[in-house]
Enzyme design. Structure first.
Site, PDB file in Angstrom:
ATOM      1  N   THR A   1       0.835  -1.198   0.000  1.00 21.84           N
ATOM      2  CA  THR A   1       0.000   0.000   0.000  1.00 21.84           C
ATOM      3  C   THR A   1       0.870   1.249   0.000  1.00 21.84           C
ATOM      4  OG1 THR A   1      -1.547  -1.273   1.351  1.00 21.84           O
ATOM      5  CG2 THR A   1      -1.878   1.124   1.256  1.00 21.84           C
ATOM      6  N   THR A   2       1.839   1.267   0.912  1.00 14.69           N
ATOM      7  CA  THR A   2       2.741   2.425   1.034  1.00 14.69           C
ATOM      8  C   THR A   2       3.533   2.634  -0.258  1.00 14.69           C
ATOM      9  OG1 THR A   2       2.919   1.922   3.393  1.00 14.69           O
ATOM     10  CG2 THR A   2       4.552   3.432   2.490  1.00 14.69           C
TER      11      THR A   2
ATOM     12  N   ASP B   1       0.541   0.560  12.795  1.00 13.56           N
ATOM     13  CA  ASP B   1       1.698   0.957  13.607  1.00 13.56           C
ATOM     14  C   ASP B   1       1.278   1.553  14.949  1.00 13.56           C
ATOM     15  OD1 ASP B   1       2.200   0.579  10.952  1.00 13.56           O
ATOM     16  OD2 ASP B   1       3.686   2.132  10.756  1.00 13.56           O
ATOM     17  N   GLU B   2       0.208   2.334  14.925  1.00 10.58           N
ATOM     18  CA  GLU B   2      -0.233   3.038  16.135  1.00 10.58           C
ATOM     19  C   GLU B   2      -0.948   2.117  17.118  1.00 10.58           C
ATOM     20  OE1 GLU B   2      -0.956   3.584  13.018  1.00 10.58           O
ATOM     21  OE2 GLU B   2      -2.932   4.463  12.687  1.00 10.58           O
TER      22      GLU B   2
ATOM     23  N   GLY C   1       0.077  -4.736  11.091  1.00 14.22           N
ATOM     24  CA  GLY C   1       0.245  -3.632  10.137  1.00 14.22           C
ATOM     25  C   GLY C   1      -0.410  -2.322  10.503  1.00 14.22           C
TER      26      GLY C   1
ATOM     27  N   TYR D   1      -2.245 -10.860   3.035  1.00 18.36           N
ATOM     28  CA  TYR D   1      -2.176  -9.481   3.489  1.00 18.36           C
ATOM     29  C   TYR D   1      -3.608  -9.002   3.716  1.00 18.36           C
ATOM     30  CZ  TYR D   1      -1.237  -4.402   3.056  1.00 18.36           C
ATOM     31  OH  TYR D   1      -1.151  -3.038   3.240  1.00 18.36           O
TER      32      TYR D   1
ATOM     33  N   LYS E   1      -0.060 -10.910   7.190  1.00 19.09           N
ATOM     34  CA  LYS E   1       0.183  -9.516   7.505  1.00 19.09           C
ATOM     35  C   LYS E   1      -1.197  -8.955   7.816  1.00 19.09           C
ATOM     36  CE  LYS E   1       1.359  -5.160   5.554  1.00 19.09           C
ATOM     37  NZ  LYS E   1       1.645  -4.521   4.286  1.00 19.09           N
TER      38      LYS E   1
ATOM     39  N   SER F   1      -3.418  -6.124   8.924  1.00 14.08           N
ATOM     40  CA  SER F   1      -3.535  -4.663   9.062  1.00 14.08           C
ATOM     41  C   SER F   1      -4.985  -4.311   9.397  1.00 14.08           C
ATOM     42  CB  SER F   1      -3.092  -3.958   7.767  1.00 14.08           C
ATOM     43  OG  SER F   1      -1.730  -4.135   7.556  1.00 14.08           O
TER      44      SER F   1
ATOM     45  N   SER G   1       4.441   1.691   7.473  1.00 13.45           N
ATOM     46  CA  SER G   1       5.046   2.821   6.757  1.00 13.45           C
ATOM     47  C   SER G   1       5.926   3.666   7.680  1.00 13.45           C
ATOM     48  CB  SER G   1       3.932   3.708   6.186  1.00 13.45           C
ATOM     49  OG  SER G   1       3.166   4.273   7.263  1.00 13.45           O
TER      50      SER G   1
END
Ligand SMILES: CC(=O)N[C@@H]([C@@H](O)[C@H](O)[C@H](O)CO)[C@@H](O)CC(=O)C(=O)O
Length: 355
Positions: free
Chosen positions: A97-98, A247-248, A245, A189, A219, A221, A264
């Site tokens: 995606t990034t 991050d926060e 996936g 993913y 993965k 997310s 990312s």
């Protein structure tokens, strides 16, 4: 590699963890093994050896474009060195995606996969290539190519225009893609916020090893921690990796036992988030929380400014000094002063956690 089984008490909760010998590259409860030597292959449906597992922080890479919007492959070599030397990030997830993978042509995705494998050889631990496309034929073509250029693994997102109606249909899609590169570890993913495919991932996993011998994990997310926990329960005894996936939200996922993370922000705060992993491993939950809360502050602030891939890409250029160039249409660049505000926030927030 000598492992010591350790018991740490984390706010009254006893967490039994494997404290890996400090000589290990990632002395982390996440990895329970050093990064594997690149280039080994899936040999069959047997349980994945520890050394094969994807672990630790993995940067979802941006795609450098020239001001005219064409691939800028000359940046990749510097990018590899930057991740290793400045971020202590040793693995990459390419064309995701990034990386604006779905906005690139097949040829461009092949060129990027080849360049990352070429530049990463002997330097990076893992080059994972995202090969998911709307078309199963295109995904198979990219999977074959990834195997031919020495990728360590492939990942596949669900098609999102015509969506799979159930878990079996998605399994069949993944099987067809995996059959094009049967020697490469394959990861599903899961990114429901972008694909709109909200199938229960644990159901997608049911019996998948019988259909796809090269399947090696996820993965994930998504934010459904019940589904994530159920997936970890299924993957762990098989020696598969579950990579998180968002991050926060990573600290919450670590508590559930994810093996690593793809994201990312690890492109420009990888050094900082590695400190969160180390704090978690040592059982210093309050320090780990400090790092996670600070990243959340930055993401919340960025979201208030309209944070999207384009802004994230400009942020990467400013933080790294590498020319990532413009986003590809339909994404549009943002005014630079808006992105500068995030850089300032990052600098303020990311240095305040205790050393
Ligand atoms: C929707 C999205 O782009 N999610 C990012 C996150 O790293 C995200 O940028 C981060 O959590 C900040 O919100 C990754 O999961 C994407 C990713 O791994 C990829 O580029 O393939």
């Amino acid at each position: 590699m000598p492992f010591k089984k350790g018991h740490v008490t984390v706010s009254g909760l006893t967490v039994s963890c494997i404290v890996v010998d400090k000589t290990c590259k990632w002395s982390s409860v996440l990895s329970s093994a050093a990064g594997r030597v690149r280039g080994s292959r899936v040999t069959g449906a047997e349980m994945c050896p520890e050394s094969e597992k994807l672990t630790g922080l993995i940067a979802a890479t941006f795609t450098p474009l020239t001001p005219q919007g064409e691939l800028n492959l000359a940046v990749i070599g510097q990018y590899v060195d930057y991740l290793l030397e400045k971020q202590s990030v040793r693995s990459v997830f390419v064309n995701g995606t990034t990386g604006e993978g779905c906005s690139l042509t097949l040829q461009e995705r092949k060129q990027l996969a080849e360049e990352w494998c070429r530049q990463g050889k002997g330097k990076l631990d893992q080059v994972i290539v995202h090969v998911g496309c709307l078309s199963v034929k295109d995904s198979q073509e990219l999977a074959r190519h990834a195997a031919s250029v020495g990728a360590d693994a492939i990942a596949v997102i669900s098609p999102s225009f015509f969506k799979p109606s159930n878990a079996e249909a998605l399994q069949m899609f993944l099987k067809e893609v995996g059959s094009a590169a049967p020697q490469l570890p394959l990861y599903y993913y899961h990114l429901p916020s972008m694909t709109g495919v909200k199938l229960n991932v644990r159901e997608v996993l049911e019996g998948i090893e019988k259909k796809i011998p090269s399947f090696r994990g996820l993965k994930f997310s998504g934010v459904d921690l019940r589904d994530l926990g159920q997936c970890i329960t299924y993957c762990r005894p098989r020696g598969w990796s579950v990579l998180y996936g968002v991050d926060e939200h990573l600290l919450g996922a670590l508590a559930l036992g994810v093996n690593g993370a793809v994201g990312s922000t690890y492109n420009y705060v990888g050094y900082f988030m590695n400190r969160m992993l180390s704090a978690f491993e040592k059982g210093d939950l309050s320090l780990a929380q400090c790092f996670q809360f600070k990243l959340q502050d930055v993401i919340t602030f960025s979201n208030s400014l309209g944070f999207d891939l384009a802004m994230n890409k400009q942020l990467m250029s400013l933080c790294s000094g590498l020319p990532m160039g413009p986003p590809r249409l339909p994404l549009l660049p943002w005014p630079s002063d808006r992105v500068q505000e995030i850089v300032k926030k990052l600098q303020q927030d990311m240095e305040v956690c205790p050393k």
